[in-house]
Design a protein around this motif. Structure first.
Motif: not given
Length: 771
Positions: A674-693
């Motif tokens: 993921l490459v995003s100038r001025s973009g944001t992310l939600q750490p909890d969502a990333v962790l949940a995604f990695m646990a699922r996939c």
């Protein structure tokens, strides 16, 4: 002459279906230099017939099954796996990773135990991208079938330690081995090669600290018999080239950075004192690919200096890929003049500065060429036709053509033409007629605008190339010549490119009405729709804006601003994207800089119909400053069950819980960037995604988040998943941070080259260049 049909790498069993474990004898490499007779390359689709033959029903080998197996097969009838013939079972097993095949499947029953050790399965072992191959699995695999292995591909196994790689020395029958991207010191390399007396093909990395003086005499004896060498250089060095006295095929990848981590400037003078007498007299293939940086150019000149003294008389392929300018020297001029006089080539690629304004092509001789690359050259179409095709010379042997960045290649004259002017359709028509068997064509990074002439549109002419399997086009080239009546022109201000750090609205995945409402379906009248209808077997498609440049260039700071898209690209939107859904066999798709995309509804069509899609790269879609296609992308991802790689580059992207929840339905996903100038992310969502996939092993995110947030998330991911995923590679970092270049240099080349960095990949290099 038509392109000859070469045989595939895989060796299929005979009709008898024998599964005896005879000791393998050293033999010439399948499909190698001396067996195909064409510069060491195989035809890109030679293996498919063999695969089909292997899958065809045949008489059973008659091997005895246990009474339990016979009973099970008889009870289940034709549907039981063991009821198939050995030939079909072997074809099925050929798609199972070697580690699973030998360490798991083989232990299920006696019949499969014998089949899993068939020579067609154990002679060639592929560990590349087998991300579940742990240290213990690899060691056990080598212990059980090491003596049988003749070809071993461990390219990019960066997660394996040097001590594990050292076990390759037990594979005494190896003829071909690929260790690119593996951790190997000079001493370990010496130990491994000393035990491989039958080796003829080798791929390695040359990293800082490499010392050729540490190679033993036994190692040098092995190298003296090597005929194919692929060498990736991370430090100025000749590597093992001077030891390879029998070289017929040499591939060089220059990945040297101009400065060390400590800031010291590197120089090719570090090679002074090393042996500088590479053995090129038997060379048939010379290929060099350079990463950006002056040091790479300085080092490649030292390799070319020896080649210019005496041109190998059997040279069939000469390819040098250089980004930017690469000045021609006296030595290279002598080399090119000698090549023009003494050799007939099958494949050619030269730096643009060597071709621009030169009459070199007019004097070059070609013998049934199968690959040409004139990327970034300023040659006009008139010169290309005159010097290369001689006004219509038969080039039916040509399988791959790269004209990316050749802005004038479809015009009669480059002197008076502006980049936005219409193409000369007669030039393209001549190319299509002469190169009628093309499998790979790249016309990206240029403005190829068609006029209103009936049947003369670029898409209509390309539709005649019915053998195409991969195609890269600029977005503006697929627009209808006249404005589409079903699409109102978008206000220019809506597509303005943001400058600087102005405040923009961030829009993520939102609950919204059906994205198809108010959108037009693919129109049969569209020239792009008609083109794809004529190319049903296309596997790789790229639509890239003429002015697109990624925010993450190689070895440089991130780009803060970008050029506005071509005005004609405004006419390419959702209905054209939906037309891609016709490509049932599509595996790789890239869409970049499509300002005319309004809702992204066409993405859903792709997800529903392109069920073989494995890699997807999306960049700068729709209006800049807003992400309006997220609901459609979320719907698309639900259907991408075979998707393995996803690269998403979009300014102001909000990677929130809804996005990762949708992405979590891609059950086969392995790599995410993921490459995003001025973009944001939600750490909890990333962790949940990695646990699922559970199969995700690469997670790269470059956004506008703070360094503290990025480091915290990266550490959490590694702490949570590293133990159960040995190949896990996580990089979370601010895109505009000054330390980005140092972070990028630690990314495994396998991921950096294939997904993290954006580039056009169609016809990037000759098909089947190495493995």
């Amino acid at each position: 002459m038509p392109h000859p049909t070469w045989r595939p790498h895989r060796v299929h069993p005979g009709a008898s279906g024998s599964t005896s474990r005879r000791a393998p004898q050293p033999r010439p490499l399948p499909g190698s230099l001396w067996s195909c007779g064409r510069a060491g390359f195989e035809h890109p689709y030679a293996g498919r017939l063999g695969d089909c033959e292997a899958a065809a029903p045949a008489a059973s080998s008659g091997e005895d099954m246990s009474s339990e197996e016979e009973a099970a097969a008889e009870a289940a009838g034709d549907t039981h796996l063991l009821g198939f013939s050995d030939e079909i079972l072997l074809h099925i097993l050929s798609h199972v990773p070697s580690t699973d095949l030998v360490l798991s499947v083989r232990r299920t029953c006696r019949k499969l135990a014998a089949l899993c050790l068939d020579k067609s399965l154990v002679h060639t072992v592929l560990l590349q991208k087998d991300y579940q191959a742990s240290e213990e699995k690899v060691k056990q695999l080598v212990k059980e079938i090491g003596r049988e292995i003749q070809q071993l591909n461990m390219a990019g196994c960066y997660w394996l330690s040097g001590s594990t790689i050292e076990h390759v020395a037990r594979c005494h029958s190896l003829v071909k081995v690929n260790l690119s991207g593996c951790h190997l010191t000079s001493l370990r390399l010496s130990k491994v090669l000393s035990a491989l007396q039958h080796l003829r093909s080798l791929a390695i990395d040359v990293s800082p600290g490499f010392d050729a003086s540490q190679l033993s005499s036994e190692c040098k004896a092995t190298l003296s018999r090597v005929q194919e060498l692929k060498q990736t250089l991370f430090t100025p060095s000749y590597g093992v080239v001077p030891c390879c006295a029998s070289l017929q095929k040499l591939l060089l990848y220059f990945e040297i950075l101009d400065r060390t981590r400590e800031g010291a400037v590197l120089s090719g003078q570090l090679m002074v004192g090393q042996s500088n007498v590479p053995h090129y007299q038997n060379l048939r293939v010379f290929y060099a690919r350079l990463a950006p940086g002056y040091i790479n150019q300085e080092v490649v000149r030292l390799y070319l200096a020896v080649l210019s003294d005496r041109t190998p008389e059997n040279l069939h392929a000469f390819l040098i890929s250089v980004p930017g300018s690469f000045a021609e020297s006296g030595a290279t001029k002598n080399l090119l003049d000698s090549m023009a006089r003494n050799v007939a080539l099958d494949a050619l690629q030269l730096p643009k500065s060597w071709l621009n304004g030169s009459t070199l092509l007019q004097h070059m001789k070609f013998n049934n060429p199968f690959y040409f690359s004139f990327s970034r050259c300023t040659l006009s179409g008139g010169h290309l036709i005159q010097r290369l095709i001689n006004g219509g010379k038969d080039l039916r042997s040509l399988a791959s053509l790269n004209l990316s960045g050749c802005v004038h290649c479809l015009s009669a004259d480059s002197l008076l033409r502006k980049a936005e002017d219409d193409i000369d359709s007669s030039i393209l028509e001549t190319l299509v007629e002469s190169c009628c068997n093309l499998h790979h064509l790249n016309l990206s990074a240029a403005h190829h605008h068609s006029s209103d002439g009936l049947g003369r549109h670029l898409c209509q002419l390309l539709a005649r190339l019915c053998h195409l399997r991969s195609l890269s086009l600029p977005v503006c080239s697929v627009a209808d010549s006249a404005p589409r009546p079903d699409r109102a022109p978008a206000p220019p201000a809506m597509h303005a490119v943001p400058r600087g750090f102005g405040k923009k609205v961030r829009i993520g995945v939102q609950t919204c009405p059906n994205p198809f409402v108010g959108q037009s379906a693919p129109q049969p009248a569209s020239v792009f729709w008609s083109l794809l209808k004529k190319l049903p077997f296309l596997e790789h498609l790229e639509l890239i804006g003429s002015n697109f440049s990624s925010a993450m260039p190689r070895n440089e700071p991130a780009i803060r601003n970008s050029l506005p898209p071509c005005s004609r690209a405004q006419n390419v939107g959702d209905s054209e994207v939906a037309a891609i859904g016709q490509l049932t066999f599509l595996r790789h798709l890239t869409l970049a800089q499509l300002p005319g995309m309004l809702t992204g509804s066409g993405l859903v069509s792709i997800g529903l119909q392109c069920q073989h899609l494995q890699s997807l790269s999306l960049a700068n879609l729709g209006m800049m400053g807003k992400v309006v296609y997220m609901p459609a992308l979320a719907d698309m991802l639900k259907h991408c069950k075979r998707l393995k790689d996803l690269r998403l580059e979009q300014p102001y992207f909000n990677a929130n819980a809804q996005f990762f929840q949708a992405l979590g339905q891609c059950s086969s996903l392995q790599r995410l960037c993921l490459v995003s100038r001025s973009g944001t992310l939600q750490p909890d969502a990333v962790l949940a995604f990695m646990a699922r996939c559970l199969q995700v092993v690469m997670c790269h995110m470059f956004t506008g988040e703070s360094l503290t947030t990025c480091k915290s998330l990266q550490q959490s991911l590694l702490r949570s998943f590293q133990a159960e995923r040995p190949a896990l590679n996580v990089v979370i970092f601010p895109l505009l941070h000054e330390g980005l270049t140092d972070v990028i240099r630690d990314v495994p080349m396998l991921h950096l080259d294939e997904i993290t960095l954006f580039k056009s990949r169609v016809a990037e290099e000759p098909p089947n260049l190495w493995w």
